[in-house]
Enzyme design. Structure first.
Site, PDB file in Angstrom:
ATOM      1  N   LYS A 183       1.090  -0.811  -0.135  1.00 47.89           N
ATOM      2  CA  LYS A 183      -0.286   0.121   0.044  1.00 47.89           C
ATOM      3  C   LYS A 183       0.776   1.349   0.071  1.00 47.89           C
ATOM      4  O   LYS A 183       0.733   2.165  -0.523  1.00 47.89           O
ATOM      5  CB  LYS A 183      -0.607  -0.010   0.898  1.00 47.89           C
ATOM      6  CG  LYS A 183      -2.423  -1.177   1.760  1.00 47.89           C
ATOM      7  CD  LYS A 183      -3.050  -0.784   2.747  1.00 47.89           C
ATOM      8  CE  LYS A 183      -2.332  -0.889   3.641  1.00 47.89           C
ATOM      9  NZ  LYS A 183      -1.747  -2.214   4.275  1.00 47.89           N
ATOM     10  N   ARG A 208      11.383  -1.317  10.386  1.00 50.69           N
ATOM     11  CA  ARG A 208      10.899  -1.461  11.506  1.00 50.69           C
ATOM     12  C   ARG A 208      10.312  -2.297  12.772  1.00 50.69           C
ATOM     13  O   ARG A 208      10.413  -3.714  12.612  1.00 50.69           O
ATOM     14  CB  ARG A 208       9.626  -0.856  11.051  1.00 50.69           C
ATOM     15  CG  ARG A 208       9.717   0.660  10.436  1.00 50.69           C
ATOM     16  CD  ARG A 208       8.203   0.335   9.585  1.00 50.69           C
ATOM     17  NE  ARG A 208       7.125  -0.101  10.063  1.00 50.69           N
ATOM     18  CZ  ARG A 208       5.873  -0.166   9.481  1.00 50.69           C
ATOM     19  NH1 ARG A 208       5.715   0.845   8.290  1.00 50.69           N
ATOM     20  NH2 ARG A 208       5.004  -0.720   9.931  1.00 50.69           N
ATOM     21  N   ARG A 229       0.197  -8.370  13.797  1.00 51.94           N
ATOM     22  CA  ARG A 229      -0.356  -7.479  13.143  1.00 51.94           C
ATOM     23  C   ARG A 229      -1.712  -7.860  12.308  1.00 51.94           C
ATOM     24  O   ARG A 229      -2.281  -7.818  12.090  1.00 51.94           O
ATOM     25  CB  ARG A 229       0.352  -7.187  12.841  1.00 51.94           C
ATOM     26  CG  ARG A 229       1.131  -5.884  13.394  1.00 51.94           C
ATOM     27  CD  ARG A 229       2.084  -5.525  12.203  1.00 51.94           C
ATOM     28  NE  ARG A 229       2.083  -4.017  11.317  1.00 51.94           N
ATOM     29  CZ  ARG A 229       3.099  -4.195  10.323  1.00 51.94           C
ATOM     30  NH1 ARG A 229       4.153  -4.406  10.763  1.00 51.94           N
ATOM     31  NH2 ARG A 229       3.029  -3.170   9.199  1.00 51.94           N
TER      32      ARG A 229
END
Ligand code: AMP
Length: 218
Positions: A13, A161, A172
C-alpha cells in the site's frame, strides 16, 4: 485522484500510494507514517501511540480520527489524496464518511490490494525503510542501488521497523483479520471496493490500479 488503498500490512500500500500520489499531484496520507513522525518528534501523540505500535496493536480510534481530520480538512486534500492505512476499524470508516462529507472531498474509489498471507510475512520481514524520508526497500526484491543507502534522499542507514519483526508481523495480521476485514465488508456493501492482485511487480500493480481508475471515470 481521491483514493483509499486497503490490504493487509505488507501488500505494498505504502509503495503504491507514494507512486500514485506523486504521479497525480495528490497528498499521500499514511497514518502509520504520521504516527512514526510524531514518535520521532517526541510529540504527546507520538508518546501515546508508541506502546501500541511496538506491540502491533491499533492506536485508539479517537487519536487517529483527530489526526486524519486535520489533514483531510486542509486545502491540499482538495486537489486529491491517497489514504494508506486508514480506515482500519469500522468506527474509523464511519468517522471518515462524516469528515469527507464535511470537507466535500468524496472518494473516487477504494482499492483492496490482495497478496497471499505467507508472502506478506516474507515481504515484511525483509522490508527496509529510510528513517529520513520514509522510502521503502526490500532486502531481496527491491534493494537500494547502493547498499544501505536511500535512493531517494541519499540517507545512509536503512532500518527495519520494530513492528516488522516476524512475531509482531503475525500479530499485526491477526489484528487486521479482526478489525480491518469488517471495514472491507463495510465498503463492499456499498459496492465501492475493487480487488487488485498485489502479487505482481510494483509497476504492474500501479498499472492495474490506474486502469481501474480510468474505467471508473469512463
Ligand atoms: P502501518 O505503517 O500502516 O503498517 O502502521 C503501523 C502501526 O501504526 C500499526 O500497526 C498501528 O499500530 C498504527 N496505525 C497506523 N494506522 C492506524 C490506524 N488507522 N488505526 C490505528 N492504528 C494505526
Amino acid at each position: 485522484m481521491k483514493l483509499i488503498l486497503f490490504g493487509m500490512p505488507g501488500v505494498g500500500k505504502g509503495t503504491q500510494a507514494k507512486i500514485l500520489a506523486q504521479k497525480h499531484g495528490a497528498v499521500h496520507i499514511s497514518t502509520g507514517d504520521m504516527l512514526r513522525a510524531n514518535i520521532q518528534n517526541g510529540t504527546p501523540l507520538g508518546t501515546m501511540a508508541k506502546g501500541y505500535m511496538d506491540k502491533g496493536e491499533l492506536v485508539p480510534d479517537n487519536l487517529i480520527i483527530a489526526m486524519i481530520e486535520e489533514v483531510l480538512s486542509s486545502a491540499k486534500a482538495k486537489k486529491g489524496y491517497v489514504l494508506d492505512g486508514f480506515p482500519r476499524t469500522v468506527a474509523q470508516a464511519e468517522a471518515l464518511e462524516t469528515i469527507l462529507w464535511r470537507a466535500n472531498v468524496p472518494i473516487d474509489k477504494a482499492i483492496n490490494i490482495v497478496v497471499d498471507e505467507e508472502e506478506v510475512v516474507r515481504r515484511l520481514s525483509g522490508r527496509m525503510t529510510c528513517p529520513n524520508c520514509g522510502a521503502i526497500y526490500h532486502k531481496y526484491n527491491q534493494p537500494p542501488k547502493v547498499e544501505n543507502t536511500c535512493d531517494s534522499c541519499g540517507h545512509i542507514g536503512l532500518i527495519q521497523r520494530d513492528d516488522d519483526k516476524e512475531e509482531t508481523v503475525r500479530h499485526r495480521l491477526e489484528v487486521y483479520h479482526k478489525n480491518t476485514e469488517p471495514v472491507l465488508q463495510f465498503y463492499r456493501n456499498k459496492g465501492a471496493i475493487v480487488d487488485v492482485d498485489g502479487g505482481k511487480s510494483v509497476e504492474e500493480v500501479t498499472a492495474s490500479i490506474e486502469r481501474l481508475l480510468e474505467n471508473a471515470r469512463a
